[in-house]
Design a protein around this motif. Structure first.
Motif, PDB file in Angstrom:
ATOM      1  N   ALA A   1       0.804  -1.216   0.000  1.00 34.47           N
ATOM      2  CA  ALA A   1       0.000   0.000   0.000  1.00 34.47           C
ATOM      3  C   ALA A   1       0.841   1.273   0.000  1.00 34.47           C
ATOM      4  CB  ALA A   1      -0.931   0.003   1.217  1.00 34.47           C
ATOM      5  N   THR A   2       2.044   1.182   0.539  1.00 38.19           N
ATOM      6  CA  THR A   2       2.889   2.368   0.664  1.00 38.19           C
ATOM      7  C   THR A   2       3.916   2.410  -0.457  1.00 38.19           C
ATOM      8  OG1 THR A   2       2.649   2.241   3.066  1.00 38.19           O
ATOM      9  CG2 THR A   2       4.342   3.707   2.223  1.00 38.19           C
ATOM     10  N   LEU A   3       4.030   3.550  -1.095  1.00 38.26           N
ATOM     11  CA  LEU A   3       4.980   3.727  -2.195  1.00 38.26           C
ATOM     12  C   LEU A   3       5.760   5.009  -1.969  1.00 38.26           C
ATOM     13  CD1 LEU A   3       4.373   3.115  -5.945  1.00 38.26           C
ATOM     14  CD2 LEU A   3       5.392   5.274  -5.206  1.00 38.26           C
TER      15      LEU A   3
ATOM     16  N   CYS B   1      12.326   4.155  -6.617  1.00 39.16           N
ATOM     17  CA  CYS B   1      10.990   3.890  -6.117  1.00 39.16           C
ATOM     18  C   CYS B   1      11.084   2.738  -5.116  1.00 39.16           C
ATOM     19  CB  CYS B   1      10.051   3.506  -7.261  1.00 39.16           C
ATOM     20  SG  CYS B   1       8.370   3.110  -6.758  1.00 39.16           S
ATOM     21  N   ALA B   2      10.314   2.820  -4.059  1.00 40.69           N
ATOM     22  CA  ALA B   2      10.293   1.761  -3.054  1.00 40.69           C
ATOM     23  C   ALA B   2       8.862   1.527  -2.611  1.00 40.69           C
ATOM     24  CB  ALA B   2      11.166   2.132  -1.863  1.00 40.69           C
ATOM     25  N   SER B   3       8.599   0.327  -2.121  1.00 43.85           N
ATOM     26  CA  SER B   3       7.264   0.039  -1.597  1.00 43.85           C
ATOM     27  C   SER B   3       7.369  -0.792  -0.331  1.00 43.85           C
ATOM     28  CB  SER B   3       6.405  -0.682  -2.640  1.00 43.85           C
ATOM     29  OG  SER B   3       6.849  -2.017  -2.862  1.00 43.85           O
ATOM     30  N   SER B   4       6.335  -0.710   0.489  1.00 45.38           N
ATOM     31  CA  SER B   4       6.271  -1.533   1.698  1.00 45.38           C
ATOM     32  C   SER B   4       4.816  -1.860   1.990  1.00 45.38           C
ATOM     33  CB  SER B   4       6.914  -0.805   2.881  1.00 45.38           C
ATOM     34  OG  SER B   4       6.095   0.248   3.319  1.00 45.38           O
ATOM     35  N   ASP B   5       4.607  -2.866   2.829  1.00 41.93           N
ATOM     36  CA  ASP B   5       3.235  -3.262   3.136  1.00 41.93           C
ATOM     37  C   ASP B   5       2.778  -2.726   4.482  1.00 41.93           C
ATOM     38  OD1 ASP B   5       3.987  -6.708   4.150  1.00 41.93           O
ATOM     39  OD2 ASP B   5       4.672  -4.774   4.887  1.00 41.93           O
ATOM     40  N   GLY B   6       3.597  -1.832   5.097  1.00 38.28           N
ATOM     41  CA  GLY B   6       3.199  -1.264   6.372  1.00 38.28           C
ATOM     42  C   GLY B   6       2.143  -0.199   6.196  1.00 38.28           C
TER      43      GLY B   6
ATOM     44  N   VAL C   1       0.565   3.514   7.492  1.00 38.57           N
ATOM     45  CA  VAL C   1       1.097   4.743   8.039  1.00 38.57           C
ATOM     46  C   VAL C   1       0.693   4.871   9.489  1.00 38.57           C
ATOM     47  CG1 VAL C   1       1.049   7.247   7.854  1.00 38.57           C
ATOM     48  CG2 VAL C   1       1.062   5.836   5.802  1.00 38.57           C
ATOM     49  N   PRO C   2       1.525   5.255  10.445  1.00 40.17           N
ATOM     50  CA  PRO C   2       2.974   5.401  10.308  1.00 40.17           C
ATOM     51  C   PRO C   2       3.653   4.082   9.945  1.00 40.17           C
ATOM     52  CG  PRO C   2       2.207   6.246  12.432  1.00 40.17           C
ATOM     53  CD  PRO C   2       1.077   5.509  11.821  1.00 40.17           C
ATOM     54  N   ASP C   3       4.565   4.170   9.019  1.00 41.06           N
ATOM     55  CA  ASP C   3       5.117   2.966   8.416  1.00 41.06           C
ATOM     56  C   ASP C   3       6.445   2.624   9.040  1.00 41.06           C
ATOM     57  OD1 ASP C   3       5.878   0.930   6.815  1.00 41.06           O
ATOM     58  OD2 ASP C   3       6.121   2.127   5.010  1.00 41.06           O
ATOM     59  N   ASP C   4       6.536   1.486   9.681  1.00 39.50           N
ATOM     60  CA  ASP C   4       7.828   1.069  10.185  1.00 39.50           C
ATOM     61  C   ASP C   4       8.234  -0.285   9.628  1.00 39.50           C
ATOM     62  OD1 ASP C   4       6.119  -0.581  11.485  1.00 39.50           O
ATOM     63  OD2 ASP C   4       6.593   0.079  13.491  1.00 39.50           O
ATOM     64  N   ALA C   5       7.632  -0.658   8.505  1.00 44.75           N
ATOM     65  CA  ALA C   5       8.043  -1.889   7.853  1.00 44.75           C
ATOM     66  C   ALA C   5       9.157  -1.599   6.872  1.00 44.75           C
ATOM     67  CB  ALA C   5       6.865  -2.522   7.120  1.00 44.75           C
ATOM     68  N   GLU C   6       9.924  -2.627   6.576  1.00 43.10           N
ATOM     69  CA  GLU C   6      11.028  -2.423   5.645  1.00 43.10           C
ATOM     70  C   GLU C   6      10.495  -2.091   4.257  1.00 43.10           C
ATOM     71  OE1 GLU C   6      10.399  -5.219   7.252  1.00 43.10           O
ATOM     72  OE2 GLU C   6      10.581  -6.988   5.961  1.00 43.10           O
ATOM     73  N   ALA C   7      11.258  -1.271   3.551  1.00 44.12           N
ATOM     74  CA  ALA C   7      10.906  -0.879   2.196  1.00 44.12           C
ATOM     75  C   ALA C   7      11.764  -1.650   1.204  1.00 44.12           C
ATOM     76  CB  ALA C   7      11.100   0.619   2.001  1.00 44.12           C
ATOM     77  N   PHE C   8      11.151  -2.037   0.100  1.00 41.22           N
ATOM     78  CA  PHE C   8      11.853  -2.743  -0.964  1.00 41.22           C
ATOM     79  C   PHE C   8      12.036  -1.778  -2.130  1.00 41.22           C
ATOM     80  CE2 PHE C   8      11.775  -6.961   0.849  1.00 41.22           C
ATOM     81  CZ  PHE C   8      10.746  -6.877   1.761  1.00 41.22           C
TER      82      PHE C   8
END
Lengths: 110, 116
Positions: free
Chosen positions: B30-32, B92-97, B99-106
């Motif tokens: 969901a997070t980009l 560009c990076a994305s994560s599945d965390g 917001v607030p997002d503290d998951a790792e970003a790929f």
């Protein structure tokens, strides 16, 4: 404003010569500290997330530790394939914006 | 293995021209994020999306940069007009965390922009 300082800027090691990279940070309410590896011309690759002082995480020859002011990335018996730039980033409670340091460029000679 | 896809990998453009970059995040993320990385420095966040909504674009130079994520999946970053100082790697990076997002970003492989 969150700040991240990484040292040294560059590090040359012989294969098998263990060492540590430092990430000093200033943040209001740490939500997470992240370590990434970046090879030339490529995007960063996630390594670890640390959330609280005293926490440690390991992956192969890498071990990350965290205190209230800094994090260390320990590299044990490095190999040439560990050569890369290692980036540290923090996310504070006051902002959703991850702040990156400038990185440490590591070269491991065979 | 799921990856963040970016295109093009390399782009050379003349100053004052328009340029656009595309990103397809990992499915379900969901997070980009869009980052800019100048050679020898760490990535600097330009804009963060949660689904189709902008979470933070405070560091996006809005006079020339725009970003959209219309359906909450892929995203486009545009620069118009490009300036010499825009030469950098755009990541560009994305994560599945959430917001607030503290998951790792790929991260994707990035687009290397050169403005001449």
């Amino acid at each position: 404003e969150d700040q991240v300082t990484q040292s040294p800027e560059a590090l040359r090691l012989q294969e098998g010569e263990s060492s540590s990279l430092n990430c000093s940070y200033t943040v209001s309410g740490l939500r997470g500290l992240f370590w990434y590896r970046q090879d030339p011309g490529k995007g960063p690759e996630f390594l670890f997330t640390l959330y609280s002082a005293g926490e440690e995480k390991e992956k192969e020859r890498l071990k990350a530790t965290l205190t209230k002011k800094e994090s260390f990335l320990h590299i044990t018996a490095p190999k040439p394939e560990d050569s890369a730039t290692y980036l540290c980033a923090v996310q504070g409670g006051g902002s959703y914006i991850p702040t990156f340091g400038r990185g440490t460029s590591l070269i491991v000679h065979p | 293995e799921a990856e963040v896809a970016q295109s093009p990998r390399y782009k050379i453009t003349e100053k004052s021209q328009a340029v656009a970059f595309w990103c397809d995040p990992i499915s379900g993320h969901a997070t980009l994020y869009w980052y800019r990385q100048i050679l020898g420095q760490g990535p600097e966040l330009l804009v963060q999306f949660q689904d189709e909504s902008v979470v933070d674009d405070s560091q996006l130079p809005k006079d020339r940069f725009s970003a959209e994520r219309l359906k909450g999946v892929d995203s486009t970053l545009k620069i118009q007009p490009a300036e010499l100082g825009d030469s950098a790697m755009y990541l560009c990076a994305s994560s599945d965390g959430t917001v607030p997002d503290d998951a790792e970003a790929f991260f994707g492989q990035g687009t290397r922009l050169t403005v001449v």
